[in-house]
Design an enzyme around this catalytic site. Structure first.
Site, mmCIF file in Angstrom:
data_model
loop_
_atom_site.group_PDB
_atom_site.id
_atom_site.type_symbol
_atom_site.label_atom_id
_atom_site.label_comp_id
_atom_site.label_asym_id
_atom_site.label_seq_id
_atom_site.Cartn_x
_atom_site.Cartn_y
_atom_site.Cartn_z
ATOM 1 N N ASP A 17 0.831 -1.208 0.000
ATOM 2 C CA ASP A 17 0.000 0.000 0.000
ATOM 3 C C ASP A 17 0.865 1.257 0.000
ATOM 4 O O ASP A 17 0.540 2.245 -0.658
ATOM 5 C CB ASP A 17 -0.920 0.020 1.225
ATOM 6 C CG ASP A 17 -2.059 -0.982 1.087
ATOM 7 O OD1 ASP A 17 -2.513 -1.215 -0.039
ATOM 8 O OD2 ASP A 17 -2.489 -1.529 2.119
ATOM 9 N N GLY A 18 1.976 1.220 0.758
ATOM 10 C CA GLY A 18 2.869 2.374 0.844
ATOM 11 C C GLY A 18 3.432 2.724 -0.532
ATOM 12 O O GLY A 18 3.490 3.897 -0.911
ATOM 13 N N ASN A 54 -4.820 8.211 2.355
ATOM 14 C CA ASN A 54 -5.024 7.675 3.703
ATOM 15 C C ASN A 54 -5.491 8.749 4.677
ATOM 16 O O ASN A 54 -6.567 8.656 5.231
ATOM 17 C CB ASN A 54 -3.713 7.111 4.259
ATOM 18 C CG ASN A 54 -3.481 5.665 3.866
ATOM 19 O OD1 ASN A 54 -4.392 4.996 3.379
ATOM 20 N ND2 ASN A 54 -2.268 5.188 4.077
ATOM 21 N N GLU A 55 -4.621 9.739 4.896
ATOM 22 C CA GLU A 55 -4.926 10.716 5.948
ATOM 23 C C GLU A 55 -4.011 11.928 5.869
ATOM 24 O O GLU A 55 -2.979 11.911 5.217
ATOM 25 C CB GLU A 55 -4.760 10.088 7.343
ATOM 26 C CG GLU A 55 -3.345 9.922 7.862
ATOM 27 C CD GLU A 55 -2.557 8.800 7.235
ATOM 28 O OE1 GLU A 55 -1.612 9.115 6.485
ATOM 29 O OE2 GLU A 55 -2.861 7.633 7.464
ATOM 30 N N ARG A 107 -6.654 20.469 22.383
ATOM 31 C CA ARG A 107 -5.294 20.657 22.894
ATOM 32 C C ARG A 107 -4.684 19.269 23.079
ATOM 33 O O ARG A 107 -5.297 18.385 23.689
ATOM 34 C CB ARG A 107 -5.322 21.402 24.221
ATOM 35 C CG ARG A 107 -3.921 21.683 24.706
ATOM 36 C CD ARG A 107 -3.887 22.716 25.808
ATOM 37 N NE ARG A 107 -2.493 22.988 26.105
ATOM 38 C CZ ARG A 107 -2.024 24.161 26.456
ATOM 39 N NH1 ARG A 107 -2.819 25.182 26.557
ATOM 40 N NH2 ARG A 107 -0.741 24.306 26.717
ATOM 41 N N ALA A 126 -3.478 11.817 21.281
ATOM 42 C CA ALA A 126 -3.228 12.216 22.672
ATOM 43 C C ALA A 126 -3.852 13.562 23.024
ATOM 44 O O ALA A 126 -3.151 14.527 23.342
ATOM 45 C CB ALA A 126 -1.718 12.219 22.964
#
Ligand code: NAP
Ligand code: MN
Length: 255
Positions: free
Chosen positions: A42-43, A113-114, A139, A176
Site C-alpha cells: 500500500d505504501g 489515507n490521511e 489541545r 493524545a
C-alpha cells in the site's frame, strides 16, 4: 496507452518488475503514463498515486493483499492479460483535499489515507470547525483526519474506527488529546458525512508538522487547514473485487 512500473526496492518485487517489463505490450513512459503498475504494498501505491494522480493505477501486492492493490502475485497473468487487452474495470476512489495555510507555505494536496497535524514537543492548540460551526478547541499532540481507505492505517493505530470502504466518510481522530477541567474535547473518533468540511485553525500561530500520507511539511506560523472529501478522484484498475472483509482478515486477523 503508455505505462510505467513503480516498484518496492526488494529482490522479489524487482524480479516481478522484470517479468512485467517482458510481458506488457504497451509503450514504457515514466513522465506521462496512462497506467502505473505498482509492485509492492500500500505504501508503494500511495507513493505512485502522488507522482501520477491522473493515471489508472494497478496494484500488484507482493505481500498480503493490502487495501489499495487489487491483484496479488497469484493474479499476475490475469493482470498482464487485463492490461494488454484493455479489458479491466475501474474503481474510482475518494481522496481528501487538503488546503494548508501558513507563513512559510500554501499547500494544496490530496490524501489517500490521511492528513495529520502535530507539534512536538509542545502541545498543539487548534479550533476545530465542522462546516462553519465551531466544535471544540483541541489541545494535545495532534489530529488525524482520514478517509475510509485510510481508516486501517495510522487512524487504526490511534484506536480510530475501521470504516467500511463502501461508506463515504471523513474521520477525525485525536492524537493524545488533553482533557481536564481546563481543556475539553470529544475524546472519541468522529465519523462525518462526506459533505462536511473540516477546518482546523491555529490559536497561536505555532510551528507545526503537517503530514499528507507519506509526505511531511514543517510549517512556520501555521494558520489553518481545510479538509474536504474529493469524491471519485483516483482510479484503481481491477479484474475482480476483493471483499473488504477479506482484506481486513488477511491484513489483521491471520492466525
Ligand atoms: P511506512 O511507515 O513504511 O508503512 C506504513 C504501514 O502501513 C505499511 O505496513 C503499509 O502497508 C501500511 N498501510 C499503508 N496504508 C494502509 C492502509 N490504508 N490500511 C492499512 N495499512 C496501510 O509508511 P509508508 O509505506 O510510506 O505509508 C505511509 C502511511 O504510514 C501513512 O499514510 C500512515 O497511514 C502510516 N503511518 C502509520 C503510523 C502508525 O500507525 N503509528 C505512523 C506514521 C505513518 P504496506 O506494507 O502494504 O506498504
Ligand atoms: Mn511501506
Amino acid at each position: 496507452m503508455k505505462y510505467c512500473i513503480f516498484c518496492k526496492n526488494d529482490a522479489f518485487s524487482l524480479e516481478i518488475k522484470d517479468q512485467l517489463l517482458k510481458a506488457i505490450k504497451l509503450e514504457y513512459c515514466e513522465e506521462t503514463p496512462d497506467i502505473v503498475i505498482v509492485v509492492g504494498g500500500d505504501g508503494t501505491l500511495i507513493n505512485a498515486a502522488h507522482k501520477h494522480p491522473k493515471a489508472i493505477i494497478f496494484g500488484l501486492h507482493t505481500g498480503h493483499v493490502g487495501f489499495y492493490a487489487n491483484y496479488t502475485i497469484a493474479d499476475i497473468e490475469l493482470m498482464i492479460e487485463d492490461i494488454n487487452s484493455g479489458n479491466y474495470q475501474i474503481d474510482d476512489i475518494d481522496t481528501l483535499c487538503c488546503e494548508v495555510k501558513s507563513d512559510s507555505a500554501e499547500i494544496l494536496n490530496f490524501a489517500l489515507n490521511e492528513m495529520t497535524i502535530i507539534t512536538p514537543p509542545r502541545t498543539l492548540i487548534l479550533d476545530v470547525f465542522i462546516d462553519n460551526e465551531r466544535l471544540e478547541t483541541f489541545r494535545g499532540t495532534g489530529l488525524c483526519v482520514s478517509t475510509a481507505y485510510g481508516s486501517t492505517a495510522y487512524n487504526k493505530s490511534l484506536h480510530g474506527a475501521v470504516v467500511d470502504t463502501a461508506i463515504k466518510a471523513i474521520q477525525i481522530t485525536e492524537i493524545a488529546g488533553l482533557n481536564s477541567n481546563a481543556y475539553r474535547t470529544l475524546s472519541s473518533s468522529f465519523v462525518l458525512a462526506k459533505e462536511r468540511v473540516i477546518t482546523l485553525k491555529s490559536i497561536n500561530d505555532v510551528d507545526v508538522y503537517v503530514t499528507i500520507d507519506n509526505l511531511s511539511y514543517n510549517l512556520h506560523n501555521f494558520k489553518s487547514i481545510k479538509i474536504s472529501l474529493k469524491e471519485k478522484s483516483l482510479r484503481l484498475g481491477y479484474h475482480n473485487k476483493t471483499s473488504y472483509l477479506e482484506r481486513i482478515k488477511r491484513t489483521f486477523l491471520c492466525e
